[in-house]
Design a protein around this motif. Structure first.
Motif, PDB file in Angstrom:
ATOM      1  N   ALA A  46       0.828  -1.210   0.000  1.00  0.00           N
ATOM      2  CA  ALA A  46       0.000   0.000   0.000  1.00  0.00           C
ATOM      3  C   ALA A  46       0.861   1.260   0.000  1.00  0.00           C
ATOM      4  O   ALA A  46       0.604   2.208  -0.747  1.00  0.00           O
ATOM      5  CB  ALA A  46      -0.945  -0.006   1.191  1.00  0.00           C
ATOM      6  N   ALA A  50       0.980   3.953  -3.072  1.00  0.00           N
ATOM      7  CA  ALA A  50       0.605   5.347  -2.805  1.00  0.00           C
ATOM      8  C   ALA A  50       1.719   6.315  -3.202  1.00  0.00           C
ATOM      9  O   ALA A  50       1.447   7.449  -3.610  1.00  0.00           O
ATOM     10  CB  ALA A  50       0.251   5.526  -1.336  1.00  0.00           C
ATOM     11  N   SER A  75      -9.661  -1.587  -6.555  1.00  0.00           N
ATOM     12  CA  SER A  75      -8.927  -2.750  -6.065  1.00  0.00           C
ATOM     13  C   SER A  75      -9.787  -4.001  -6.246  1.00  0.00           C
ATOM     14  O   SER A  75     -10.910  -4.059  -5.757  1.00  0.00           O
ATOM     15  CB  SER A  75      -8.581  -2.541  -4.585  1.00  0.00           C
ATOM     16  OG  SER A  75      -7.982  -3.685  -4.036  1.00  0.00           O
ATOM     17  N   ASN A 110      -6.624  -2.675   1.560  1.00  0.00           N
ATOM     18  CA  ASN A 110      -7.457  -1.560   1.107  1.00  0.00           C
ATOM     19  C   ASN A 110      -7.540  -0.456   2.158  1.00  0.00           C
ATOM     20  O   ASN A 110      -7.513   0.732   1.825  1.00  0.00           O
ATOM     21  CB  ASN A 110      -8.846  -2.051   0.707  1.00  0.00           C
ATOM     22  CG  ASN A 110      -8.793  -2.896  -0.549  1.00  0.00           C
ATOM     23  OD1 ASN A 110      -8.017  -2.627  -1.466  1.00  0.00           O
ATOM     24  ND2 ASN A 110      -9.610  -3.931  -0.592  1.00  0.00           N
ATOM     25  N   LEU A 113      -4.364   1.540   1.987  1.00  0.00           N
ATOM     26  CA  LEU A 113      -4.404   2.502   0.884  1.00  0.00           C
ATOM     27  C   LEU A 113      -5.198   3.740   1.312  1.00  0.00           C
ATOM     28  O   LEU A 113      -4.773   4.877   1.061  1.00  0.00           O
ATOM     29  CB  LEU A 113      -5.036   1.876  -0.363  1.00  0.00           C
ATOM     30  CG  LEU A 113      -4.218   0.816  -1.088  1.00  0.00           C
ATOM     31  CD1 LEU A 113      -5.081   0.093  -2.112  1.00  0.00           C
ATOM     32  CD2 LEU A 113      -2.995   1.438  -1.759  1.00  0.00           C
ATOM     33  N   VAL A 120     -10.666   4.500  -2.360  1.00  0.00           N
ATOM     34  CA  VAL A 120     -10.558   3.123  -2.832  1.00  0.00           C
ATOM     35  C   VAL A 120     -11.951   2.542  -3.049  1.00  0.00           C
ATOM     36  O   VAL A 120     -12.773   2.517  -2.132  1.00  0.00           O
ATOM     37  CB  VAL A 120      -9.784   2.239  -1.828  1.00  0.00           C
ATOM     38  CG1 VAL A 120      -9.700   0.799  -2.327  1.00  0.00           C
ATOM     39  CG2 VAL A 120      -8.394   2.811  -1.577  1.00  0.00           C
TER      40      VAL A 120
END
Length: 146
Positions: A46, A50, A75, A110, A113, A120
């Protein structure tokens, strides 16, 4: 952990004829998990995603991150990324993590993120999904945590 990242101009995921996730521009992530993946692997991937500079700056160089461009993430869980097709005609999926291990780890990825300020959208873990995207570039990378 293995993630296929595609920069996209737009993307969506549909399940049973209904759109359950869509983004305008950003990254489509196909996310595969294996048995020994951990929260640390999800956090590493992640953070890496990013921070990747895959969007053009004013000079046309890939110098801006997804956050700097206001991009979003779609995702999608994809156990087939750990398919082994070296022998025979039917791939083996024994390296793919079992759902009871993979689903919480996918959710953690997720959330990581999102903790980096990203929007997301997701499909549904384990569902048959139709993924549509307009690939931008194309720019495609494979991110692996190990």
């Amino acid at each position: 952990m293995r993630v296929v990242l595609q920069r996209s101009k737009e993307a969506s995921v549909t399940i049973g004829g209904s759109v359950c996730g869509a983004i305008e521009h950003g990254f489509v992530l196909l996310v595969g998990l294996t048995h020994d993946d951990t929260d640390a692997d999800a956090e590493y991937a992640a953070k890496k995603i990013a921070g990747l500079r895959l969007f053009e700056d004013e000079e046309g160089k890939m110098n801006r991150s997804i956050g700097e461009t206001g991009g979003q993430v779609l995702s999608i869980s994809q156990f087939t990324l750990y398919g082994d097709s070296r022998k025979g005609r039917r791939p083996s999926f024994i390296e793919a993590a079992r759902p009871e291990h993979a689903e919480p780890l996918y959710d953690h990825f997720n959330e990581q993120l999102r903790s980096h300020g990203l929007t997301v959208e997701t499909g549904r873990f384990g569902a048959m999904m139709d993924v549509a995207l307009v690939n931008d570039g194309p720019v495609t990378l494979i991110i692996e945590s190990k």
